[in-house]
Design an enzyme around this catalytic site. Sequence first.
Site, PDB file in Angstrom:
ATOM      1  N   ASP A   1      -0.246   5.069   1.114  1.00  0.00           N
ATOM      2  CA  ASP A   1      -0.482   5.810   2.220  1.00  0.00           C
ATOM      3  C   ASP A   1      -0.298   5.226   3.435  1.00  0.00           C
ATOM      4  O   ASP A   1      -1.015   4.303   3.983  1.00  0.00           O
ATOM      5  CB  ASP A   1      -1.772   6.551   2.095  1.00  0.00           C
ATOM      6  CG  ASP A   1      -2.076   7.084   1.047  1.00  0.00           C
ATOM      7  OD1 ASP A   1      -1.102   7.971   0.468  1.00  0.00           O
ATOM      8  OD2 ASP A   1      -2.746   7.162   0.011  1.00  0.00           O
TER       9      ASP A   1
ATOM     10  N   ASP B   1       0.805  -1.071   0.077  1.00  0.00           N
ATOM     11  CA  ASP B   1       0.034  -0.117  -0.131  1.00  0.00           C
ATOM     12  C   ASP B   1       0.903   1.222   0.018  1.00  0.00           C
ATOM     13  O   ASP B   1       2.230   1.034   0.367  1.00  0.00           O
ATOM     14  CB  ASP B   1      -0.876  -0.039   1.175  1.00  0.00           C
ATOM     15  CG  ASP B   1      -1.749   1.193   1.353  1.00  0.00           C
ATOM     16  OD1 ASP B   1      -2.337   1.638   0.240  1.00  0.00           O
ATOM     17  OD2 ASP B   1      -2.324   1.601   2.589  1.00  0.00           O
TER      18      ASP B   1
END
Length: 595
Positions: free
Chosen positions: A121, A119
């Site tokens: 963020d 991922d």
Amino acid sequence: MRIPKRPVSFALSLFSPEFFPLYSSLSSSSRVRFYSGFRQFPNFSLRKPKPLYSPGVNQFHASYTMDKASHVQQISSIDAVQEPCVWSSPEGGREIKIGRQIFCNRSLNMRNILAVGFDMDYTLAQYKPETFESLAYEGTIRKLVYDLGYPQELLGWSFDWKYMVRGLVLDKKRGNILKMDRHKYVKVAYHGFRELSKEDKVGTYGSTLIRDAFDEPDYALIDTLFSLAEAYLFAQLVDFKDNNPRKVPEGVDYARMYKDVRAAVDLCHRDGTLKQMVAKDPKLYINEDTSIVPMLKMLRDSGRMTFLVTNSLWDYTNIVMNFLCGARTLNGSRTCNFDWLQYFDVVITGSAKPGFFHEENRANLFEVEPESGMLLNTDNGTPMAQVGEVSPRLSLKANNKKCRVFQGGSVGHLHKLLSIESSSQVLYVGDHIYGDILRSKKVLGWRTMLVVPELEREVELLWEIRDSRKQLLLLRHERDQIEDQIHHLKWSLKFEDLRADEKQKISTSVKELESQRDQVRITHQEAQRECHHKFHKVWGQLMKTGYQNSRFAHQVERFACLYTSQVSNLSLYSPDKYYRPSEDFMPHEFDILPL
């Protein structure tokens, strides 16, 4: 339940016999055994701890911030720990500082992993809460006032970014904020910023015939760092409503206020306010991590594929990844370019997780042309001939790119793009229990690693106060011993034929033991409160509530194969490492199995 593997003998006689008279009567077989699993400190000898309690002296003051300087000095004197360096470098393979270790819940052999995904963020990009969360908070306030009609005085509110922690549960109907253990018993509860008494907690959450599940729609889980600002704002609004009922429109209850906060947060993200500010000055909002590029390069050199799946769209993703990788790519440029794509095989933006992880998801997959941001139609990832006039430059680049960038789609598209035959061949690294870890683990069977930035400080502090925690266990043990003696003596008074002088003698002993028990109980409670405050002045230890694992820790254990404080900690380990968990122990095994 897990306990570390190295035994450390710790005698009960460390306590002063004046304050703990029961210990002097315990046999050597009653000694308690403790375990220290921090194997990077093999030569450490346990010092005699400072007493937790001295008569007439109040030593139990809150200590929210940790003295890191003294801790670093202590560790350095033990093993001269150096700054982390990539495992594959000539200087690699050193002992790893405890705050940067990777912890294992389920065995994972990296040799079986063909693709490692990330991922972006709060995983690759670690945001600074003091700036980024404050920015989100201020934007949400403005939306509440100017778009949703809340009073202007909210604009004068401020945000304490240290107050909220992950793992909390918001009771939307009652305006309460809860911290629960793994059995979903409420241990800490606040109404707004007012702490609820034990009686209030039991009366509200512990006296029903059917236990509450504490799930949506009546409750909201604070399981991502993005949610801390909205949780703090919800607590402020609860207090505001209680203290200023006339300033809140009629019919707006706690649940409606939470709904409005969520709507305001969504407006901030939808209009691009937050991302535009980050794009102007990424360094102000994102921590730099010089280990990310070496980590990605090492994984690719080991033969693994790497991919990125993020809910952010391409324009923002490119800015953030340029900041993280730009100064450390081949040309060393800080200008926005696409050099960072060389470290990935596939990048999927706008993925709409957690829906992305459902195989029945029928979302269309579009290919992104990096330079223009133009979306091109695909047939399940296969390029499609574009109808009409399309720039030849775009078509040629689309065919020659090594890393392909997409938007939307589903996990089925990703598996096809990576030629993955088994879900167990994928390791996915994320920060969100629900959005990244639970769905990818429970639905797909991917192997998972959870990033918990708060963990670094927590485990360092655990190491620092290890002696105090051992004393807490001893106090608890003494309390049990005294209570057992009291129960036995009271039983004798009830059911045995005793002379009057014998009854008087036993009654006197009971009173003395009850006095000792009360003293130990108070000492234990104060010491436990002091330990609680060291981790966080309100919510205590992230992974614990008292002696039980917290609900957040329970979720980490259930759904994360591995967990660690930073994604770049992967760079400190061999890409072929076999991660093995510690042995599980039931309570009946603690004093039986020799370790």
